[in-house]
Design a protein around this motif. Sequence first.
Motif, PDB file in Angstrom:
ATOM      1  N   ILE A 179      -2.844   4.302  10.591  1.00 55.68           N
ATOM      2  CA  ILE A 179      -2.131   5.379  11.627  1.00 55.68           C
ATOM      3  C   ILE A 179      -2.362   6.230  12.687  1.00 55.68           C
ATOM      4  O   ILE A 179      -2.907   6.573  13.218  1.00 55.68           O
ATOM      5  CB  ILE A 179      -0.894   5.142  11.475  1.00 55.68           C
ATOM      6  CG1 ILE A 179       0.212   3.534  10.706  1.00 55.68           C
ATOM      7  CG2 ILE A 179      -0.200   5.783  13.142  1.00 55.68           C
ATOM      8  CD1 ILE A 179       1.616   3.132   9.873  1.00 55.68           C
ATOM      9  N   MET A 180      -2.736   7.026  11.817  1.00 55.60           N
ATOM     10  CA  MET A 180      -3.092   8.744  12.951  1.00 55.60           C
ATOM     11  C   MET A 180      -5.115   8.398  12.504  1.00 55.60           C
ATOM     12  O   MET A 180      -4.812   8.748  14.076  1.00 55.60           O
ATOM     13  CB  MET A 180      -3.270   9.645  11.051  1.00 55.60           C
ATOM     14  CG  MET A 180      -1.617   9.879  11.131  1.00 55.60           C
ATOM     15  SD  MET A 180      -1.380  11.811   9.975  1.00 55.60           S
ATOM     16  CE  MET A 180      -1.893  13.304  10.926  1.00 55.60           C
ATOM     17  N   ALA A 181      -5.411   7.454  12.168  1.00 56.85           N
ATOM     18  CA  ALA A 181      -6.698   7.320  12.449  1.00 56.85           C
ATOM     19  C   ALA A 181      -7.009   6.762  13.747  1.00 56.85           C
ATOM     20  O   ALA A 181      -7.839   6.614  14.482  1.00 56.85           O
ATOM     21  CB  ALA A 181      -7.063   6.678  11.356  1.00 56.85           C
ATOM     22  N   LEU A 182      -6.151   5.534  13.621  1.00 54.94           N
ATOM     23  CA  LEU A 182      -6.159   4.173  14.536  1.00 54.94           C
ATOM     24  C   LEU A 182      -5.106   5.084  15.666  1.00 54.94           C
ATOM     25  O   LEU A 182      -6.491   5.448  17.603  1.00 54.94           O
ATOM     26  CB  LEU A 182      -4.800   3.577  14.380  1.00 54.94           C
ATOM     27  CG  LEU A 182      -5.609   2.250  13.626  1.00 54.94           C
ATOM     28  CD1 LEU A 182      -4.619   1.574  13.140  1.00 54.94           C
ATOM     29  CD2 LEU A 182      -7.312   1.832  14.142  1.00 54.94           C
ATOM     30  N   GLU A 183      -4.879   6.169  15.597  1.00 57.83           N
ATOM     31  CA  GLU A 183      -4.281   7.000  17.554  1.00 57.83           C
ATOM     32  C   GLU A 183      -5.260   7.887  17.900  1.00 57.83           C
ATOM     33  O   GLU A 183      -5.567   7.674  18.017  1.00 57.83           O
ATOM     34  CB  GLU A 183      -3.139   7.756  16.456  1.00 57.83           C
ATOM     35  CG  GLU A 183      -2.283   7.444  16.636  1.00 57.83           C
ATOM     36  CD  GLU A 183      -0.346   8.036  15.838  1.00 57.83           C
ATOM     37  OE1 GLU A 183      -0.584   9.341  15.634  1.00 57.83           O
ATOM     38  OE2 GLU A 183       0.658   7.395  15.804  1.00 57.83           O
ATOM     39  N   GLU A 184      -6.496   8.708  16.672  1.00 56.76           N
ATOM     40  CA  GLU A 184      -7.863   9.524  16.504  1.00 56.76           C
ATOM     41  C   GLU A 184      -8.426   8.635  17.490  1.00 56.76           C
ATOM     42  O   GLU A 184      -9.202   9.464  18.965  1.00 56.76           O
ATOM     43  CB  GLU A 184      -7.969  10.388  15.552  1.00 56.76           C
ATOM     44  CG  GLU A 184      -6.855  11.371  15.136  1.00 56.76           C
ATOM     45  CD  GLU A 184      -7.649  11.625  13.993  1.00 56.76           C
ATOM     46  OE1 GLU A 184      -8.903  11.955  13.814  1.00 56.76           O
ATOM     47  OE2 GLU A 184      -7.223  12.722  12.886  1.00 56.76           O
ATOM     48  N   LYS A 185      -8.743   7.259  17.916  1.00 57.11           N
ATOM     49  CA  LYS A 185      -9.374   7.111  17.672  1.00 57.11           C
ATOM     50  C   LYS A 185      -9.651   6.078  19.244  1.00 57.11           C
ATOM     51  O   LYS A 185     -10.041   6.532  20.486  1.00 57.11           O
ATOM     52  CB  LYS A 185      -9.693   5.133  17.056  1.00 57.11           C
ATOM     53  CG  LYS A 185     -10.884   5.540  16.259  1.00 57.11           C
ATOM     54  CD  LYS A 185     -11.069   4.195  15.358  1.00 57.11           C
ATOM     55  CE  LYS A 185     -11.675   4.267  14.231  1.00 57.11           C
ATOM     56  NZ  LYS A 185     -11.944   2.747  13.357  1.00 57.11           N
ATOM     57  N   ARG A 226       0.929  -1.057   0.166  1.00 59.86           N
ATOM     58  CA  ARG A 226       0.098   0.299   0.302  1.00 59.86           C
ATOM     59  C   ARG A 226       0.705   1.085  -0.389  1.00 59.86           C
ATOM     60  O   ARG A 226       1.807   1.515   0.397  1.00 59.86           O
ATOM     61  CB  ARG A 226      -0.930   0.182   1.384  1.00 59.86           C
ATOM     62  CG  ARG A 226      -2.051  -1.499   1.488  1.00 59.86           C
ATOM     63  CD  ARG A 226      -2.684  -1.067   2.140  1.00 59.86           C
ATOM     64  NE  ARG A 226      -2.082  -1.190   3.694  1.00 59.86           N
ATOM     65  CZ  ARG A 226      -2.303  -0.664   5.020  1.00 59.86           C
ATOM     66  NH1 ARG A 226      -4.031   0.031   4.818  1.00 59.86           N
ATOM     67  NH2 ARG A 226      -1.942  -1.562   5.939  1.00 59.86           N
ATOM     68  N   PRO A 227       0.802   2.755  -0.316  1.00 58.69           N
ATOM     69  CA  PRO A 227       0.923   3.361  -0.586  1.00 58.69           C
ATOM     70  C   PRO A 227       1.076   3.995   0.690  1.00 58.69           C
ATOM     71  O   PRO A 227       0.697   3.972   1.841  1.00 58.69           O
ATOM     72  CB  PRO A 227       0.327   4.699  -1.464  1.00 58.69           C
ATOM     73  CG  PRO A 227      -0.579   3.435  -2.577  1.00 58.69           C
ATOM     74  CD  PRO A 227      -0.750   2.529  -1.289  1.00 58.69           C
ATOM     75  N   LEU A 228       2.716   4.419   0.956  1.00 59.43           N
ATOM     76  CA  LEU A 228       2.964   5.009   2.737  1.00 59.43           C
ATOM     77  C   LEU A 228       1.586   6.329   2.725  1.00 59.43           C
ATOM     78  O   LEU A 228       1.458   6.077   3.936  1.00 59.43           O
ATOM     79  CB  LEU A 228       4.394   5.993   2.185  1.00 59.43           C
ATOM     80  CG  LEU A 228       5.605   5.185   2.550  1.00 59.43           C
ATOM     81  CD1 LEU A 228       6.129   5.916   2.152  1.00 59.43           C
ATOM     82  CD2 LEU A 228       5.452   4.034   3.091  1.00 59.43           C
ATOM     83  N   ALA A 229       1.286   6.889   2.444  1.00 54.70           N
ATOM     84  CA  ALA A 229       0.670   8.470   2.514  1.00 54.70           C
ATOM     85  C   ALA A 229      -0.825   7.243   3.069  1.00 54.70           C
ATOM     86  O   ALA A 229      -1.267   7.588   4.247  1.00 54.70           O
ATOM     87  CB  ALA A 229      -0.247   8.928   1.336  1.00 54.70           C
ATOM     88  N   GLU A 230      -1.171   6.139   2.101  1.00 59.25           N
ATOM     89  CA  GLU A 230      -2.733   5.417   3.052  1.00 59.25           C
ATOM     90  C   GLU A 230      -1.956   4.687   4.317  1.00 59.25           C
ATOM     91  O   GLU A 230      -2.704   4.800   5.284  1.00 59.25           O
ATOM     92  CB  GLU A 230      -2.711   4.687   1.770  1.00 59.25           C
ATOM     93  CG  GLU A 230      -3.730   3.302   2.329  1.00 59.25           C
ATOM     94  CD  GLU A 230      -4.431   2.494   0.960  1.00 59.25           C
ATOM     95  OE1 GLU A 230      -5.382   1.868   1.646  1.00 59.25           O
ATOM     96  OE2 GLU A 230      -3.657   2.385   0.004  1.00 59.25           O
ATOM     97  N   ILE A 231      -0.836   3.866   4.562  1.00 57.95           N
ATOM     98  CA  ILE A 231      -0.507   3.253   5.535  1.00 57.95           C
ATOM     99  C   ILE A 231      -0.533   5.082   6.701  1.00 57.95           C
ATOM    100  O   ILE A 231      -1.023   4.049   8.101  1.00 57.95           O
ATOM    101  CB  ILE A 231       1.066   2.797   5.292  1.00 57.95           C
ATOM    102  CG1 ILE A 231       0.398   2.089   4.628  1.00 57.95           C
ATOM    103  CG2 ILE A 231       1.285   2.382   6.937  1.00 57.95           C
ATOM    104  CD1 ILE A 231       1.962   1.014   4.235  1.00 57.95           C
ATOM    105  N   LYS A 232      -0.060   5.864   6.694  1.00 57.76           N
ATOM    106  CA  LYS A 232       0.386   7.071   7.417  1.00 57.76           C
ATOM    107  C   LYS A 232      -0.953   6.974   8.139  1.00 57.76           C
ATOM    108  O   LYS A 232      -1.625   7.535   8.931  1.00 57.76           O
ATOM    109  CB  LYS A 232       1.009   7.987   6.966  1.00 57.76           C
ATOM    110  CG  LYS A 232       0.902   9.785   7.763  1.00 57.76           C
ATOM    111  CD  LYS A 232       2.487  10.149   7.175  1.00 57.76           C
ATOM    112  CE  LYS A 232       2.045  11.589   7.961  1.00 57.76           C
ATOM    113  NZ  LYS A 232       3.305  13.011   7.128  1.00 57.76           N
TER     114      LYS A 232
END
Length: 599
Positions: A583-589, A574-580
């Motif tokens: 990860i940010m969405a998980l951190e917000e949750k 997967r593109p790095l932007a998608e992985i990033k």
Amino acid sequence: MKNFKDKADLIWKVADLLRGDYKQSDYGKVILPLTVIRRLDCVLEPTKDKVLAYLPKVDSLKESAKDIALNKVAGFNFHNKSQFNFDKLIADSNNVAVNLRNYISGFSTSAREIIEYFTFDDQIDRMDDPKADILFRVLKKFQEIDLSDMDSMEMGYVFEELIRKFAEQSNETAGEHFTPREVIKLMVNLLFNEDKSILTQEGIVKTLYDPACGTGGMLSIAETYLNDLNPKAELKVFGQEINPESYAICKSDMLIKGQNPSNIKFGNTFTVDGLEFDKFDYMLSNPPFGVDWKKAEKIIKSEADKKGMSGRFGAGLPRINDGSLLFLQHMMSKMKPDGTRIAVVFNGSPLFTGAAESGESNIRRWIIENDWLEAVIAMPDQLFYNTGISTYIWIVTNHKSKVRKGKIQLINATGVKDEEFLKEGKLEFNRFWNKKDRSLGNKRKEIPENGTTKGIGFITQLYGNFEENEFSKIYPNEFFGYWRITVEQPLLENGKVVTDRSGNPKPDSTIRDYENIPFLKKNSEGKLTPQAIKEYFKSEVKPHLPKAWIDESKTKTGYEINFTKYFYEFKPLRPLAEIKANIMALEEKTVVAEKTILE
């Protein structure tokens, strides 16, 4: 089809009466033989009075002639001349044991011998003992279960459901006794598909054999298939089974259907071939996965040494903990010179286990170089009751069609394993199985039986079309062969090459290496062409190890089928932007969850 599970549940409930007097692991010793006896009783009921009325007319005949005459009146290959049936047995509760024995002894020889394999007489004593006193109640429960409305296929399901339950109770391997019916139906479709023009001829008679026939499911489904295809065809079935209960159930099924029960042999196929001199048109089997053959080792090795290729195991002996390829060799020894077709299901091990010139590799080499392997179909995992592993159907024949000669077809029918495909709506990747509503042991998937766009119909179509696509690959036989070479490098001492008396460099065993060189390679156009050992060594090894050489005395030939490699599809990361972003969405949750907990 009627709900066979309801019947099986009714029979299973009888086991409640055994609780306390029997261990759960022993329930089958009572339930299975009584199910067989009750089934025979129901089948014979419509003609029972006629048999009894005809008895005086055959009284003076010899026992064999009497059996033939009474069988004719009964309308089956067996009868019962006792005055009793289940209704009359429970009508005399004070003499139930003696009357039951009288009833069992009243069966004709073929049926009585089947019952004897259950050693049921011991259970009559046990249940009739005053300490238990359950014989009458058990018989009464069976008398209330009507099995007359069940056809042979449905009874097969009933027996298999019971065996599965008993196996679970006693921690035994249920899968050794039977195969899921949809798997058998697929195997039968593949087995007969190439011969439909022959099998539709009027009055055609063919033979079919299963060396590990269990309760006879494969034999029954093959017979039903041929009868549906051509009612004027006849399929004579043969088999051998090592488990006495399964053997007895299989023979009783043959008896009821009008097949010759003497065609079913008892015992270990490896040590005593009950059909040693027979050859068959078709063979079908699901041998136990990964079964060791230690108990039969002496006999098998002796036959291999003394008879070689004129015996059953001349091509090679696999490792002691997996006799799968012994079963296949045994079956192939029974091929007719003018053509036989075999369908057998294995786990993955027989495809690739064993290095070059090992027993397994030599067996594969023998089969492939003789052009006997027609196709291998990779099946979904979680299809079987006792294991979740993936399985493979092999189609073997000594009579390939012209278009298939020199080639092997591989079909990937595993279906999608990545749930992301389903979320994206790519259903074409899962045209092979459905998820079951409720698991049965390890069985969580089933192959749909109806239609041509999914399941059995789709897989059979892939096989019959013999074309390459995303699910089907076709390769020449040589594609699966390779040379295993030994790569040596010189032994060095103080930076100098050590040589022998002839001045040749001595090899350094500590850095010895090996290479598997395929017989075929792809050229610049993507076509498979023959490959030479020296050419490969020069281009692939020498640039990295300039002083290396091949010890040609150690070169070996091997064969293997690596399914995963042939159907591997690279999935880009997967593109790095998608992985990033993920990860940010998980951190917000996580932050939101922490605030909720702390508040």
